[in-house]
Design an enzyme around this catalytic site. Structure first.
Site, PDB file in Angstrom:
ATOM      1  N   GLY A 166     -15.691  21.728  -0.348  1.00  0.00           N
ATOM      2  CA  GLY A 166     -15.767  22.937  -1.165  1.00  0.00           C
ATOM      3  C   GLY A 166     -14.618  22.899  -2.163  1.00  0.00           C
ATOM      4  N   ALA A 167     -14.951  23.200  -3.424  1.00  0.00           N
ATOM      5  CA  ALA A 167     -13.989  22.958  -4.503  1.00  0.00           C
ATOM      6  C   ALA A 167     -12.624  23.651  -4.301  1.00  0.00           C
ATOM      7  CB  ALA A 167     -14.627  23.355  -5.839  1.00  0.00           C
ATOM      8  N   ARG A 226     -12.396  12.333  -4.274  1.00  0.00           N
ATOM      9  CA  ARG A 226     -13.708  12.859  -4.689  1.00  0.00           C
ATOM     10  C   ARG A 226     -13.634  13.192  -6.185  1.00  0.00           C
ATOM     11  NH1 ARG A 226     -16.565  17.133  -0.932  1.00  0.00           N
ATOM     12  NH2 ARG A 226     -18.363  16.136  -1.900  1.00  0.00           N
ATOM     13  N   ASP A 274     -18.453  23.325  -8.719  1.00  0.00           N
ATOM     14  CA  ASP A 274     -17.374  22.344  -8.533  1.00  0.00           C
ATOM     15  C   ASP A 274     -16.644  22.063  -9.837  1.00  0.00           C
ATOM     16  OD1 ASP A 274     -19.488  21.751  -6.301  1.00  0.00           O
ATOM     17  OD2 ASP A 274     -17.538  21.035  -5.629  1.00  0.00           O
ATOM     18  N   ASN A 314     -22.695  21.606  -9.602  1.00  0.00           N
ATOM     19  CA  ASN A 314     -22.656  22.122  -8.232  1.00  0.00           C
ATOM     20  C   ASN A 314     -23.499  21.190  -7.365  1.00  0.00           C
ATOM     21  OD1 ASN A 314     -21.749  24.218  -6.380  1.00  0.00           O
ATOM     22  ND2 ASN A 314     -23.897  24.820  -6.225  1.00  0.00           N
TER      23      ASN A 314
HETATM   24  O1  MRU Z   1     -19.783  18.390  -1.176  1.00  0.00           O
HETATM   25  P1  MRU Z   1     -19.188  19.737  -0.936  1.00  0.00           P
HETATM   26  O2  MRU Z   1     -19.590  20.327   0.373  1.00  0.00           O
HETATM   27  O3  MRU Z   1     -17.699  19.751  -1.146  1.00  0.00           O
HETATM   28  O4  MRU Z   1     -19.834  20.631  -2.070  1.00  0.00           O
HETATM   29  C1  MRU Z   1     -19.517  21.988  -2.160  1.00  0.00           C
HETATM   30  C2  MRU Z   1     -20.270  22.692  -3.205  1.00  0.00           C
HETATM   31  O5  MRU Z   1     -21.062  22.127  -3.932  1.00  0.00           O
HETATM   32  C3  MRU Z   1     -19.952  24.125  -3.389  1.00  0.00           C
HETATM   33  O6  MRU Z   1     -21.082  24.844  -3.814  1.00  0.00           O
HETATM   34  C4  MRU Z   1     -18.867  24.243  -4.470  1.00  0.00           C
HETATM   35  O7  MRU Z   1     -17.770  23.469  -4.111  1.00  0.00           O
HETATM   36  C5  MRU Z   1     -18.414  25.630  -4.664  1.00  0.00           C
HETATM   37  S1  MRU Z   1     -17.407  26.117  -3.297  1.00  0.00           S
HETATM   38  C6  MRU Z   1     -16.895  27.684  -3.503  1.00  0.00           C
END
Ligand code: MRU
Length: 371
Positions: free
Chosen positions: A55-56, A95, A251, A261
């Protein structure tokens, strides 16, 4: 937010060991709650890369704490510039898509670059990491209050005999993707707290299943009515008037309002557009990349291991297991994100308020980034 009635955040300093950062290791949710100790920069880099944290906004905080741990563990006589640059490089390689990673690292670089004593460097890095973390909590809360206004607007327009607000979300942009409250979920938690009858359609979000595993877990823990759906169900629900609005996270959002996203977000936006369903993106400023304009051309899309597509993880009643889903020899490809063009987005919910997804409106909300 809470797990089994106990308040948690996703990342914190160990209460007795200031050189240790603790996290919820999200790989095992919803079946096991595992708290992991991270003691080094490498531990943090692994946790980000292998998605113990994800999550970002959470990635941004974790990276900042990673910089702090690199300094804490360094020799007093270190070449500090070299150490900071190498640590930043290690973290940046984990990432590529979420801009929060660079946001977290840059904040620490900005307050440490001119220092030369270990104590000062450590103190400044920790202060910055704590600040990013607290700011993220405050921003998520504000996103909740602004998003709640949208929910109330939709509620006013609903027939009196059907006051349930059905919100669809993709991936996990909840508190477990942030530090607390979440971005996309923050208005939902607030609405529920204020007595609004909200129901959430939770996209399972293949292949890592962040929706089915993590969003569902969060919502269940807070007593929010929800239903898990397969990733391809949303369009059908929208055609039948069963979705009042969509809220997703981001993201990386460009200064023109294009949104990267989780993979599959774009298809939800297309279906929403076709069916006249409002499609909102909860976008804290830490997820906005002010340096780019064209999301499709300029945002690096992470490609993860194809094994994540071919294998599936679950609980067999005794333990968590991975099993093979596909023919062993079939190739697979695993793009982790996609880009939704601004034209498909009804609005961006930022910590400062809601704006249209375009450069003029976004920079009116954040005038410090006008060119
Ligand atoms: O691969 P992830 O689980 O890190 O991806 C997360 C997402 O795509 C979320 O929707 C995004 O980070 C927003 S989190 C508030």
């Amino acid at each position: 937010m809470q797990i089994n009635g106990i308040p948690y955040r996703t990342i914190w300093l160990h209460p007795a060991q200031p050189n240790c950062v603790q996290i919820i290791d999200q790989r095992w949710l919803p079946h096991k709650l595992v708290i992991e100790d991270l003691n080094t920069l490498e531990d943090i880099a692994t946790a980000i890369r292998d998605m113990h944290v994800r999550g970002a906004p959470l990635i941004g905080s974790a990276a900042a704490y990673g910089m702090y741990l690199a300094l804490v563990n360094a020799d007093r006589q270190s070449d500090w510039k070299n150490l900071l640059d190498n640590s930043a490089m290690t973290l940046m390689a984990t990432r590529p898509t979420a801009v929060n990673l660079a946001f977290g690292i840059d904040k620490v670089m900005a307050v440490t670059g001119h220092l030369s004593e270990k104590e000062d460097l450590v103190k400044a890095a920790l202060k910055a990491a704590n600040q990013i973390t607290e700011e993220s909590v405050a921003h998520c809360y504000s996103i909740g209050t602004h998003g709640f206004v949208l929910i109330k607007d939709i509620l006013r327009k609903k027939p009196k005999d059907n006051q349930t607000i059905n919100i669809l979300t993709h991936c996990n942009a909840g508190w477990l993707a942030c530090i607390d409250y979440g971005t996309a979920t923050s208005p939902i938690y607030l609405a529920h707290e204020q007595g609004v009858d909200v129901h959430v359609w939770v996209d399972e979000t293949r292949p890592r299943n962040q929706g089915a595993r993590i969003t569902a877990y969060e919502l269940l823990q807070h007593g929010i009515p929800h239903t898990i759906i397969t990733d391809n169900t949303g369009g059908h629900l929208m055609q039948h008037g069963l979705v009042d609005m969509i809220i997703v996270g981001t993201d990386r959002t460009t200064r023109t309002g294009d949104v990267a996203n989780k993979i599959g977000t774009y298809l939800k936006a297309l279906a929403a557009y076709d069916n006249g369903v409002p499609f909102y993106v909860a976008a804290p400023s830490s997820s906005i990349d002010w340096n780019i304009r064209d999301g499709v051309a300029e945002i690096a899309i992470e490609e993860r291991n194809a094994e994540e597509v071919k294998m599936i993880q679950g609980w067999d009643g005794k333990e968590i297991k991975q099993v093979l889903l596909t023919p062993q020899d079939s190739p697979a490809i695993n793009y982790a994100f996609d880009v939704t063009p601004a034209r498909l987005i009804s609005g961006l919910i930022t910590e400062r308020g809601i704006c249209e997804a375009n450069e003029l409106d976004l920079t009116a909300m954040f005038p410090e980034f006008r060119e």
